[in-house]
Design a protein around this motif. Sequence first.
Motif, PDB file in Angstrom:
ATOM      1  N   GLY A 187      42.531  26.862  68.086  1.00 46.84           N
ATOM      2  CA  GLY A 187      41.384  26.578  67.037  1.00 46.84           C
ATOM      3  C   GLY A 187      40.066  26.830  67.881  1.00 46.84           C
ATOM      4  O   GLY A 187      39.168  27.880  67.915  1.00 46.84           O
ATOM      5  N   LEU A 188      39.844  25.989  68.852  1.00 53.23           N
ATOM      6  CA  LEU A 188      38.692  25.854  69.624  1.00 53.23           C
ATOM      7  C   LEU A 188      38.134  27.049  70.459  1.00 53.23           C
ATOM      8  O   LEU A 188      37.310  27.445  70.796  1.00 53.23           O
ATOM      9  N   MET A 189      39.655  27.640  71.204  1.00 50.74           N
ATOM     10  CA  MET A 189      39.625  28.643  71.746  1.00 50.74           C
ATOM     11  C   MET A 189      39.165  30.353  71.193  1.00 50.74           C
ATOM     12  O   MET A 189      38.039  30.663  71.255  1.00 50.74           O
ATOM     13  N   ASN A 190      39.623  30.162  69.754  1.00 52.47           N
ATOM     14  CA  ASN A 190      39.177  31.057  68.348  1.00 52.47           C
ATOM     15  C   ASN A 190      37.518  31.398  68.681  1.00 52.47           C
ATOM     16  O   ASN A 190      36.779  32.420  68.417  1.00 52.47           O
ATOM     17  N   LYS A 191      37.079  29.605  68.458  1.00 47.85           N
ATOM     18  CA  LYS A 191      35.673  29.480  67.973  1.00 47.85           C
ATOM     19  C   LYS A 191      34.642  30.449  68.984  1.00 47.85           C
ATOM     20  O   LYS A 191      33.930  30.817  69.066  1.00 47.85           O
ATOM     21  N   LEU A 192      35.056  30.302  70.381  1.00 48.78           N
ATOM     22  CA  LEU A 192      34.818  30.053  71.292  1.00 48.78           C
ATOM     23  C   LEU A 192      34.728  32.096  71.923  1.00 48.78           C
ATOM     24  O   LEU A 192      33.964  31.723  73.090  1.00 48.78           O
ATOM     25  N   LYS A 193      35.532  32.575  71.184  1.00 48.17           N
ATOM     26  CA  LYS A 193      36.215  34.051  71.293  1.00 48.17           C
ATOM     27  C   LYS A 193      35.878  33.583  73.161  1.00 48.17           C
ATOM     28  O   LYS A 193      35.985  34.810  73.774  1.00 48.17           O
ATOM     29  N   ILE A 194      37.175  33.022  73.667  1.00 50.64           N
ATOM     30  CA  ILE A 194      37.426  32.627  75.053  1.00 50.64           C
ATOM     31  C   ILE A 194      38.855  33.557  75.074  1.00 50.64           C
ATOM     32  O   ILE A 194      39.922  34.150  73.750  1.00 50.64           O
ATOM     33  N   ASP A 195      38.894  34.580  76.118  1.00 48.64           N
ATOM     34  CA  ASP A 195      40.215  35.229  76.057  1.00 48.64           C
ATOM     35  C   ASP A 195      41.074  34.252  76.492  1.00 48.64           C
ATOM     36  O   ASP A 195      41.416  33.874  77.441  1.00 48.64           O
ATOM     37  N   ARG A 196      42.486  35.083  76.176  1.00 45.82           N
ATOM     38  CA  ARG A 196      43.515  34.265  76.053  1.00 45.82           C
ATOM     39  C   ARG A 196      44.006  34.479  77.962  1.00 45.82           C
ATOM     40  O   ARG A 196      44.618  33.543  78.279  1.00 45.82           O
ATOM     41  N   ARG A 197      43.857  35.782  78.835  1.00 47.11           N
ATOM     42  CA  ARG A 197      44.231  36.161  79.162  1.00 47.11           C
ATOM     43  C   ARG A 197      43.452  35.807  80.399  1.00 47.11           C
ATOM     44  O   ARG A 197      44.551  34.915  81.091  1.00 47.11           O
ATOM     45  N   ALA A 198      42.683  35.301  80.482  1.00 48.31           N
ATOM     46  CA  ALA A 198      41.919  33.906  81.704  1.00 48.31           C
ATOM     47  C   ALA A 198      42.676  32.619  81.181  1.00 48.31           C
ATOM     48  O   ALA A 198      42.708  31.648  82.491  1.00 48.31           O
ATOM     49  N   VAL A 199      42.888  32.521  80.424  1.00 44.86           N
ATOM     50  CA  VAL A 199      43.583  30.949  79.877  1.00 44.86           C
ATOM     51  C   VAL A 199      45.248  31.261  80.443  1.00 44.86           C
ATOM     52  O   VAL A 199      45.036  29.975  81.305  1.00 44.86           O
ATOM     53  N   ALA A 200      45.578  31.881  80.597  1.00 52.13           N
ATOM     54  CA  ALA A 200      46.487  32.246  81.226  1.00 52.13           C
ATOM     55  C   ALA A 200      46.758  32.184  82.265  1.00 52.13           C
ATOM     56  O   ALA A 200      47.872  31.628  83.362  1.00 52.13           O
ATOM     57  N   CYS A 201      45.701  33.144  82.869  1.00 55.27           N
ATOM     58  CA  CYS A 201      45.282  32.528  84.466  1.00 55.27           C
ATOM     59  C   CYS A 201      45.401  31.134  85.172  1.00 55.27           C
ATOM     60  O   CYS A 201      45.825  30.742  86.145  1.00 55.27           O
ATOM     61  N   ALA A 202      44.934  30.009  84.206  1.00 58.49           N
ATOM     62  CA  ALA A 202      44.739  29.066  84.781  1.00 58.49           C
ATOM     63  C   ALA A 202      45.392  28.175  84.597  1.00 58.49           C
ATOM     64  O   ALA A 202      45.336  27.604  85.575  1.00 58.49           O
ATOM     65  N   LEU A 203      46.190  28.480  83.788  1.00 60.37           N
ATOM     66  CA  LEU A 203      47.536  27.469  83.217  1.00 60.37           C
ATOM     67  C   LEU A 203      48.468  27.977  84.877  1.00 60.37           C
ATOM     68  O   LEU A 203      49.183  27.574  85.356  1.00 60.37           O
ATOM     69  N   THR A 204      48.702  29.725  84.778  1.00 60.98           N
ATOM     70  CA  THR A 204      49.589  30.076  86.404  1.00 60.98           C
ATOM     71  C   THR A 204      49.216  28.839  87.009  1.00 60.98           C
ATOM     72  O   THR A 204      49.940  28.627  88.177  1.00 60.98           O
ATOM     73  N   GLN A 231      49.494  36.293  68.516  1.00 54.71           N
ATOM     74  CA  GLN A 231      48.530  37.041  69.022  1.00 54.71           C
ATOM     75  C   GLN A 231      48.049  36.761  70.961  1.00 54.71           C
ATOM     76  O   GLN A 231      47.398  37.681  71.760  1.00 54.71           O
ATOM     77  N   HIS A 232      49.269  37.090  71.993  1.00 52.60           N
ATOM     78  CA  HIS A 232      49.339  37.165  72.610  1.00 52.60           C
ATOM     79  C   HIS A 232      50.892  37.747  72.928  1.00 52.60           C
ATOM     80  O   HIS A 232      51.553  37.367  73.039  1.00 52.60           O
ATOM     81  N   ASP A 233      50.983  38.395  74.131  1.00 58.56           N
ATOM     82  CA  ASP A 233      51.843  38.966  74.554  1.00 58.56           C
ATOM     83  C   ASP A 233      52.059  38.874  75.994  1.00 58.56           C
ATOM     84  O   ASP A 233      51.174  38.482  76.849  1.00 58.56           O
ATOM     85  N   HIS A 234      53.346  39.047  75.782  1.00 55.74           N
ATOM     86  CA  HIS A 234      53.727  37.956  77.271  1.00 55.74           C
ATOM     87  C   HIS A 234      53.376  38.833  79.065  1.00 55.74           C
ATOM     88  O   HIS A 234      53.160  38.565  79.884  1.00 55.74           O
ATOM     89  N   ILE A 235      53.818  40.345  78.180  1.00 61.56           N
ATOM     90  CA  ILE A 235      53.429  41.000  79.549  1.00 61.56           C
ATOM     91  C   ILE A 235      52.078  41.657  79.528  1.00 61.56           C
ATOM     92  O   ILE A 235      51.175  41.166  80.774  1.00 61.56           O
ATOM     93  N   ARG A 236      51.579  41.771  78.370  1.00 61.29           N
ATOM     94  CA  ARG A 236      50.479  42.788  78.585  1.00 61.29           C
ATOM     95  C   ARG A 236      48.922  41.564  79.286  1.00 61.29           C
ATOM     96  O   ARG A 236      48.023  41.934  79.572  1.00 61.29           O
ATOM     97  N   ASP A 237      49.328  40.231  78.589  1.00 61.56           N
ATOM     98  CA  ASP A 237      48.305  39.461  78.365  1.00 61.56           C
ATOM     99  C   ASP A 237      48.315  38.003  79.092  1.00 61.56           C
ATOM    100  O   ASP A 237      47.288  37.113  79.655  1.00 61.56           O
TER     101      ASP A 237
END
Length: 472
Positions: A170-187, A442-448
Amino acid sequence: MDILSNAVVVSVCVMAILCILRLNVLLSIIIAALCAGLLSPNLVQNYQNNQELQTKEQDSKNNTNRDNSHTQQDVKQQNILETITITGQILIDGMAGNLNVALSYILLGAIAIAIAQSNLMMFLVNAIAKSISNKKILLILSIGFFACFSQNLIPVHIAFIPILIPPLLGLMNKLKIDRRAVACALTFGLQAPYISFGVGYGLIFYTVMKDQINANGMSVDIQDIAGVMWIGGVAMIFGLLFAVLILYRKPRTYQNCETTNLETKKISFRRREMAVLLGICIAFAGQLLTNSLPLGAFAGLISMILLGGIKWNEIDSVMEGGLKMMAFIAFVMLVAAGYGEILRQGGEVQNLVLSLTNMAHTKFISASLMLAVGLLVTIGIGTSFGTVPIIATIYVPLSVTLGFSLEATILLIGIAGALGDAGSPASDSTLGPTSGLNADGQHDHIRDTCIPTFLVFNTSLLIVGLIGAMVL
């Protein structure tokens, strides 16, 4: 043409295409494994030879005389049905290679559920929401920083992600964060620590490297590996910063739902939280003392039960919750191990390496081809830990022949093994981030997850690996 028709190349391409077309990852790996078996001309013969060898060894132990007519019979003409049957058998037998990992994931999933039922995770979520709630880049980098702890300090690996990330969506959505960046951070947090530091999962990775390099003619120890592999960690830092600051910095809009609502509330640190925290410490200490992640996780769970972190009437729900959270990932890792066994028994990895070595005329070309093979193999089987034993058999003698130094050889093998862990549909380094970021669908395993992490981390590792191999 020999390279393009190689079973490793074709099967990995098949798996990647099926995943991009959104076929289930588990089914994609099974289909790729069957393709690898059908395209490996020596698979059936190698399997039969291994079976006969095991039979002879068993007979010699039992002092049994056998009629040699069976062992000297002509090789039956291979047919598709026979090949598929044997491929399936090898796939099932090879799954045992990741049983330790699968059990670890289930137990760690239970620990994650116990943490979720306490207030420990809410302490962290509230701290993030209050201190960096309006700072997009700092929030993403902080998530990557916290993820690093899961590899070395608190060895829950990917089990923390489905607990920590959904409340923050919810906080990420509010800040309009691209979840692909978060996926990179987690990886990054899941991979960089074991590449860079010989603690926790890093100690396991370094030990695998040491054993395989020593077994193939070079003498190294953990300190030698640690003195070189930090270069891979630096490469991943560059990849992370590129993803967060440049590639995925633009705002991206997602829809809010109940799953992504972040509720901050006043919480207290009680006996239950203390018991869970002690259980985490015991799990960490148990892993270090026994060199076994499942035993460490088991010790942590039992400690939580005895200390009151998990109530007696909640044990079943905690175990079932851990199973639901981690079962799919565990089974993907099991099937990936079976796929790797098919590649090994078919001898196609060795054939691919030998084909590429014939093309190597300079150190630069040789290093490039060695890293490319590591990338291809790891994408297929999803684990850098399993790739090192496959490639080290040929890479060590090849490095000696080409005049690479000890340090350059260590770096080439380590990065060749690590390449592909980011970006592989079968890797826990991509499956884990998706499990949390896709909590609202709302997050695709391959594309995102797979494609973004493949681009930023494998590119940086390839470049730094090549430069390091030339300089060292």
